[in-house]
Design a protein around this motif. Structure first.
Motif, PDB file in Angstrom:
ATOM      1  N   ILE A  87      -2.818 -29.052 -31.122  1.00  0.00           N
ATOM      2  CA  ILE A  87      -3.126 -30.122 -30.240  1.00  0.00           C
ATOM      3  C   ILE A  87      -2.018 -30.332 -28.665  1.00  0.00           C
ATOM      4  O   ILE A  87      -0.991 -30.689 -29.493  1.00  0.00           O
ATOM      5  CB  ILE A  87      -3.213 -31.626 -30.418  1.00  0.00           C
ATOM      6  CG1 ILE A  87      -4.425 -31.406 -32.099  1.00  0.00           C
ATOM      7  CG2 ILE A  87      -3.806 -32.665 -29.888  1.00  0.00           C
ATOM      8  CD1 ILE A  87      -4.512 -32.346 -32.771  1.00  0.00           C
ATOM      9  N   GLU A  88      -2.580 -29.905 -27.755  1.00  0.00           N
ATOM     10  CA  GLU A  88      -1.770 -30.312 -26.744  1.00  0.00           C
ATOM     11  C   GLU A  88      -1.420 -32.295 -26.547  1.00  0.00           C
ATOM     12  O   GLU A  88      -1.865 -32.682 -26.701  1.00  0.00           O
ATOM     13  CB  GLU A  88      -2.072 -29.515 -25.421  1.00  0.00           C
ATOM     14  CG  GLU A  88      -1.786 -28.449 -25.375  1.00  0.00           C
ATOM     15  CD  GLU A  88      -1.215 -27.817 -25.586  1.00  0.00           C
ATOM     16  OE1 GLU A  88      -0.128 -27.771 -25.240  1.00  0.00           O
ATOM     17  OE2 GLU A  88      -0.875 -26.149 -25.421  1.00  0.00           O
ATOM     18  N   ILE A  89      -0.209 -32.205 -26.518  1.00  0.00           N
ATOM     19  CA  ILE A  89      -0.039 -33.556 -25.777  1.00  0.00           C
ATOM     20  C   ILE A  89       1.627 -33.167 -25.196  1.00  0.00           C
ATOM     21  O   ILE A  89       1.889 -31.772 -24.801  1.00  0.00           O
ATOM     22  CB  ILE A  89       0.939 -34.034 -27.481  1.00  0.00           C
ATOM     23  CG1 ILE A  89       1.944 -33.460 -27.864  1.00  0.00           C
ATOM     24  CG2 ILE A  89      -0.212 -34.165 -28.286  1.00  0.00           C
ATOM     25  CD1 ILE A  89       2.815 -33.923 -29.274  1.00  0.00           C
ATOM     26  N   PRO A  90       1.596 -34.327 -24.227  1.00  0.00           N
ATOM     27  CA  PRO A  90       2.803 -34.467 -23.185  1.00  0.00           C
ATOM     28  C   PRO A  90       4.130 -33.500 -24.088  1.00  0.00           C
ATOM     29  O   PRO A  90       5.109 -34.508 -24.923  1.00  0.00           O
ATOM     30  CB  PRO A  90       3.226 -36.099 -22.733  1.00  0.00           C
ATOM     31  CG  PRO A  90       1.957 -36.556 -22.821  1.00  0.00           C
ATOM     32  CD  PRO A  90       0.962 -35.861 -24.073  1.00  0.00           C
ATOM     33  N   ASN A  91       4.767 -33.146 -23.075  1.00  0.00           N
ATOM     34  CA  ASN A  91       5.745 -32.085 -23.539  1.00  0.00           C
ATOM     35  C   ASN A  91       5.766 -31.527 -25.116  1.00  0.00           C
ATOM     36  O   ASN A  91       7.069 -31.400 -25.417  1.00  0.00           O
ATOM     37  CB  ASN A  91       7.197 -33.304 -23.784  1.00  0.00           C
ATOM     38  CG  ASN A  91       7.462 -33.504 -21.529  1.00  0.00           C
ATOM     39  OD1 ASN A  91       7.181 -32.522 -21.422  1.00  0.00           O
ATOM     40  ND2 ASN A  91       7.534 -34.488 -21.869  1.00  0.00           N
ATOM     41  N   GLY A  92       5.047 -31.455 -25.770  1.00  0.00           N
ATOM     42  CA  GLY A  92       4.635 -30.926 -27.035  1.00  0.00           C
ATOM     43  C   GLY A  92       3.573 -30.697 -27.670  1.00  0.00           C
ATOM     44  O   GLY A  92       2.360 -30.234 -26.689  1.00  0.00           O
ATOM     45  N   ILE A  93       4.046 -29.302 -28.533  1.00  0.00           N
ATOM     46  CA  ILE A  93       2.168 -29.139 -29.294  1.00  0.00           C
ATOM     47  C   ILE A  93       2.426 -29.827 -30.902  1.00  0.00           C
ATOM     48  O   ILE A  93       3.124 -29.570 -31.869  1.00  0.00           O
ATOM     49  CB  ILE A  93       2.292 -27.848 -29.102  1.00  0.00           C
ATOM     50  CG1 ILE A  93       2.092 -27.489 -27.679  1.00  0.00           C
ATOM     51  CG2 ILE A  93       0.993 -26.842 -30.491  1.00  0.00           C
ATOM     52  CD1 ILE A  93       2.442 -26.088 -27.772  1.00  0.00           C
ATOM     53  N   ALA A  94       1.078 -30.425 -31.445  1.00  0.00           N
ATOM     54  CA  ALA A  94       1.075 -30.780 -32.844  1.00  0.00           C
ATOM     55  C   ALA A  94      -0.108 -30.152 -33.455  1.00  0.00           C
ATOM     56  O   ALA A  94      -0.807 -29.322 -32.876  1.00  0.00           O
ATOM     57  CB  ALA A  94       0.575 -32.101 -32.525  1.00  0.00           C
ATOM     58  N   LEU A  95       0.838 -29.984 -34.586  1.00  0.00           N
ATOM     59  CA  LEU A  95      -0.659 -29.567 -35.731  1.00  0.00           C
ATOM     60  C   LEU A  95       0.041 -30.518 -36.959  1.00  0.00           C
ATOM     61  O   LEU A  95       1.354 -31.093 -37.148  1.00  0.00           O
ATOM     62  CB  LEU A  95       0.151 -28.144 -36.522  1.00  0.00           C
ATOM     63  CG  LEU A  95       0.573 -27.364 -35.043  1.00  0.00           C
ATOM     64  CD1 LEU A  95       1.740 -26.956 -34.693  1.00  0.00           C
ATOM     65  CD2 LEU A  95      -0.659 -25.892 -35.508  1.00  0.00           C
ATOM     66  N   PHE A  96      -1.192 -30.003 -37.461  1.00  0.00           N
ATOM     67  CA  PHE A  96      -1.528 -31.649 -38.828  1.00  0.00           C
ATOM     68  C   PHE A  96      -1.778 -30.903 -40.190  1.00  0.00           C
ATOM     69  O   PHE A  96      -3.206 -30.426 -40.182  1.00  0.00           O
ATOM     70  CB  PHE A  96      -1.904 -32.239 -38.432  1.00  0.00           C
ATOM     71  CG  PHE A  96      -1.172 -33.843 -37.628  1.00  0.00           C
ATOM     72  CD1 PHE A  96      -0.423 -34.473 -38.045  1.00  0.00           C
ATOM     73  CD2 PHE A  96      -1.526 -33.202 -36.439  1.00  0.00           C
ATOM     74  CE1 PHE A  96      -0.167 -34.976 -36.651  1.00  0.00           C
ATOM     75  CE2 PHE A  96      -1.134 -34.374 -35.256  1.00  0.00           C
ATOM     76  CZ  PHE A  96      -0.439 -35.339 -35.617  1.00  0.00           C
TER      77      PHE A  96
ATOM     78  N   GLU B  31      -5.601 -26.624 -45.348  1.00  0.00           N
ATOM     79  CA  GLU B  31      -5.819 -25.957 -44.546  1.00  0.00           C
ATOM     80  C   GLU B  31      -4.896 -26.911 -42.930  1.00  0.00           C
ATOM     81  O   GLU B  31      -4.457 -28.101 -42.891  1.00  0.00           O
ATOM     82  CB  GLU B  31      -7.131 -26.675 -43.553  1.00  0.00           C
ATOM     83  CG  GLU B  31      -7.733 -25.142 -44.306  1.00  0.00           C
ATOM     84  CD  GLU B  31      -9.719 -23.895 -44.792  1.00  0.00           C
ATOM     85  OE1 GLU B  31      -9.901 -23.061 -44.942  1.00  0.00           O
ATOM     86  OE2 GLU B  31     -10.171 -25.172 -42.804  1.00  0.00           O
ATOM     87  N   VAL B  32      -4.754 -26.209 -42.039  1.00  0.00           N
ATOM     88  CA  VAL B  32      -4.373 -26.764 -40.254  1.00  0.00           C
ATOM     89  C   VAL B  32      -4.646 -26.919 -39.175  1.00  0.00           C
ATOM     90  O   VAL B  32      -6.018 -25.773 -39.269  1.00  0.00           O
ATOM     91  CB  VAL B  32      -2.836 -25.989 -40.031  1.00  0.00           C
ATOM     92  CG1 VAL B  32      -2.260 -26.546 -38.688  1.00  0.00           C
ATOM     93  CG2 VAL B  32      -1.455 -25.714 -41.718  1.00  0.00           C
ATOM     94  N   THR B  33      -5.070 -27.870 -38.518  1.00  0.00           N
ATOM     95  CA  THR B  33      -5.428 -28.152 -37.818  1.00  0.00           C
ATOM     96  C   THR B  33      -5.514 -26.950 -35.992  1.00  0.00           C
ATOM     97  O   THR B  33      -3.726 -26.754 -36.215  1.00  0.00           O
ATOM     98  CB  THR B  33      -5.627 -29.556 -37.095  1.00  0.00           C
ATOM     99  OG1 THR B  33      -3.889 -29.787 -36.400  1.00  0.00           O
ATOM    100  CG2 THR B  33      -5.238 -30.484 -37.905  1.00  0.00           C
ATOM    101  N   GLN B  34      -5.549 -27.038 -35.141  1.00  0.00           N
ATOM    102  CA  GLN B  34      -5.607 -26.041 -34.502  1.00  0.00           C
ATOM    103  C   GLN B  34      -4.898 -27.189 -33.659  1.00  0.00           C
ATOM    104  O   GLN B  34      -4.947 -27.926 -33.524  1.00  0.00           O
ATOM    105  CB  GLN B  34      -7.046 -25.725 -32.899  1.00  0.00           C
ATOM    106  CG  GLN B  34      -8.079 -24.739 -34.307  1.00  0.00           C
ATOM    107  CD  GLN B  34      -7.411 -23.712 -34.373  1.00  0.00           C
ATOM    108  OE1 GLN B  34      -6.501 -22.364 -33.480  1.00  0.00           O
ATOM    109  NE2 GLN B  34      -7.616 -23.240 -35.522  1.00  0.00           N
TER     110      GLN B  34
ATOM    111  N   ILE C 162       5.168 -20.187 -32.372  1.00  0.00           N
ATOM    112  CA  ILE C 162       5.073 -20.318 -33.321  1.00  0.00           C
ATOM    113  C   ILE C 162       4.140 -21.169 -34.241  1.00  0.00           C
ATOM    114  O   ILE C 162       3.860 -21.327 -35.415  1.00  0.00           O
ATOM    115  CB  ILE C 162       6.159 -21.416 -33.298  1.00  0.00           C
ATOM    116  CG1 ILE C 162       7.447 -20.825 -33.266  1.00  0.00           C
ATOM    117  CG2 ILE C 162       6.641 -22.682 -34.404  1.00  0.00           C
ATOM    118  CD1 ILE C 162       8.681 -22.183 -32.661  1.00  0.00           C
ATOM    119  N   ALA C 163       3.210 -22.019 -32.937  1.00  0.00           N
ATOM    120  CA  ALA C 163       1.618 -22.732 -33.409  1.00  0.00           C
ATOM    121  C   ALA C 163       0.750 -21.437 -33.742  1.00  0.00           C
ATOM    122  O   ALA C 163       0.249 -22.031 -34.995  1.00  0.00           O
ATOM    123  CB  ALA C 163       1.114 -23.827 -32.040  1.00  0.00           C
ATOM    124  N   SER C 164       1.101 -20.529 -33.525  1.00  0.00           N
ATOM    125  CA  SER C 164      -0.099 -19.601 -33.246  1.00  0.00           C
ATOM    126  C   SER C 164       0.017 -19.324 -35.373  1.00  0.00           C
ATOM    127  O   SER C 164      -0.484 -19.186 -36.154  1.00  0.00           O
ATOM    128  CB  SER C 164       0.030 -18.919 -32.803  1.00  0.00           C
ATOM    129  OG  SER C 164      -0.623 -17.022 -32.578  1.00  0.00           O
TER     130      SER C 164
END
Length: 405
Positions: free
Chosen positions: A246-255, A241-244, A186-188
């Motif tokens: 970001i790995e966080i504990p138990n998740g992936i963040a995008l902005f 545009e969207v950031t690459q 999904i992040a991709s």
């Protein structure tokens, strides 16, 4: 990779044991092919307690040792070595933070029962990891003149910047089969969009935070309020545009950067951020969320949480004050949305079994001073490397075989 360390009978009798003495040299955790022994765990616990580290020390010690093993493994795969002189330099660096000589620093720890080899083992992974990150990501940490111009607006007297962001936090718990892989896919897809409407659609469908109901849209905020890992990423992308990821504990963040504008008055930089975590069993179940709502309703400040926790396990409440760069990424992201006294229930711990009621206690500002372009460029470069390092370590953790006998 690991060396067996021996503890004298005297120290065994004095040390607060996390692992019983009879199992002291047996593995308590395996990280891929490497073992963490009970001795190493007990020694790390003692070291952290000697440092005055807050929180659940046994749990933190185990997590640190797992990360250390992954860092050393990554270094070995890249052929990186750390010399004895480098290790002594690392010890001197630690000692200097407490205005001690290396000999004074080591003596103070050994008198508390910490083996010298344990001190060296504490320093070694960080030194090796620095080389790993530099070799792997140095080419990606270049900084443009435009990025320096933007960043200097934050440190000069000519005003500041504020940003309008959208956020998506994708659940990626290693213990949930297939969730990390799904979040990665999904992040991709999300990183490829430059449409606010499409980003909001992704947020409503997949995001795990309360902002999903608003399509991930966040209010305007000073860029200095963002976590250090996020600032250079935001400054390096264009509008929509969207950031690459970001790995966080138990998740992936995008902005997504929805807006960027200058302000007349510079926003303050923060020397420290104080926050509290109140742990509620049950994860994000209706009962746990209802308890969090009840606690939020009867508290206005972090001091009020002490009354809530009266008579309960003290470990349920943790209150800390840290420089922004030292705050875990998932906590830092949530704190960026909060004012003093406000709370968040977006985070969990213990594999989703414990809900974190996160409360902002306050921010301590520093006085901004003029910085040279070189200083600003180095700061941006270091922040970018730190973000890459966190993401890579999260990837190593997700791919690792971590078992407990």
């Amino acid at each position: 990779m690991r060396k067996l360390l021996f503890l004298s009978a005297t120290l065994l009798s004095l040390m607060p044991a996390v692992v019983p003495a009879q199992g002291l040299f047996s593995p308590v955790v395996r990280v891929n092919e490497d073992a963490i022994t009970g001795y190493e765990l007990n020694q790390r616990v003692l070291l952290l307690r000697t440092f005055g580290t807050p929180g659940n020390i046994p749990k933190l010690a185990e997590e640190q040792l797992i990360d250390d093993a992954l860092k050393i493994q990554a270094a070995e795969q890249m052929g990186i070595t750390v010399s004895p002189d480098d290790i002594q330099g690392g010890i001197a660096e630690l000692a200097g933070r407490g205005s001690l000589s290396p000999d004074e620093f080591v003596a103070s720890l050994t008198s508390a029962g910490v083996d010298r080899t344990t001190i060296e083992a504490f320093v070694l992974p960080g030194l090796a990891w620095r080389q790993v990150v530099r070799q792997k990501y140095a080419s990606q940490a270049t900084v443009t003149e435009e990025e320096i111009d933007r960043a200097m607006a934050l440190t000069g007297n000519g005003g500041g910047l504020r940003v309008l962001l959208g956020e998506i936090i994708l659940p990626a718990r290693p213990e949930v089969p297939g969730e990390v892989e799904q979040a990665t896919r999904i992040a991709s897809r999300v990183t490829k969009t430059n449409s606010p409407a499409e980003f909001s659609s992704f947020a409503r469908q997949y995001s795990a935070t309360a902002s999903r109901n608003a399509g991930g849209r966040m209010p305007w905020m000073p860029i200095t309020q963002l976590p250090p890992i996020l600032r250079p990423l935001v400054l390096s992308i264009g509008i929509n545009e969207v950031t690459q990821p970001i790995e966080i504990p138990n998740g992936i963040a995008l902005f997504q950067l929805r807006g960027l504008e200058e302000t007349e008055a510079p926003a303050p930089e923060y020397a420290a951020i104080e926050y509290a975590q109140y742990l509620i069993p049950g994860g994000q179940t209706p009962a746990a969320l209802a308890e969090a709502a009840r606690v939020t309703g009867i508290t206005d400040t972090c001091n009020d949480l002490y009354g809530v926790n009266k008579g309960q396990d003290p470990a349920r409440l943790e209150r800390v004050s840290l420089p922004p760069a030292e705050i875990p990424n998932d906590i830092a992201i949530e704190l960026s949305k909060l004012d003093a006294g406000e709370t968040s229930t977006a985070l969990t711990r213990n594999g989703g079994q414990t809900l974190v009621l996160l409360m902002m206690c306050g921010r301590t500002a520093v006085i901004n001073q003029e910085a040279s372009r070189e200083d600003v460029a180095n700061n941006l470069r270091n922040q970018r490397l730190a973000g890459s390092a966190d993401s890579y370590l999260g990837q190593l953790r997700a791919d690792a075989r971590i078992t407990r006998p």
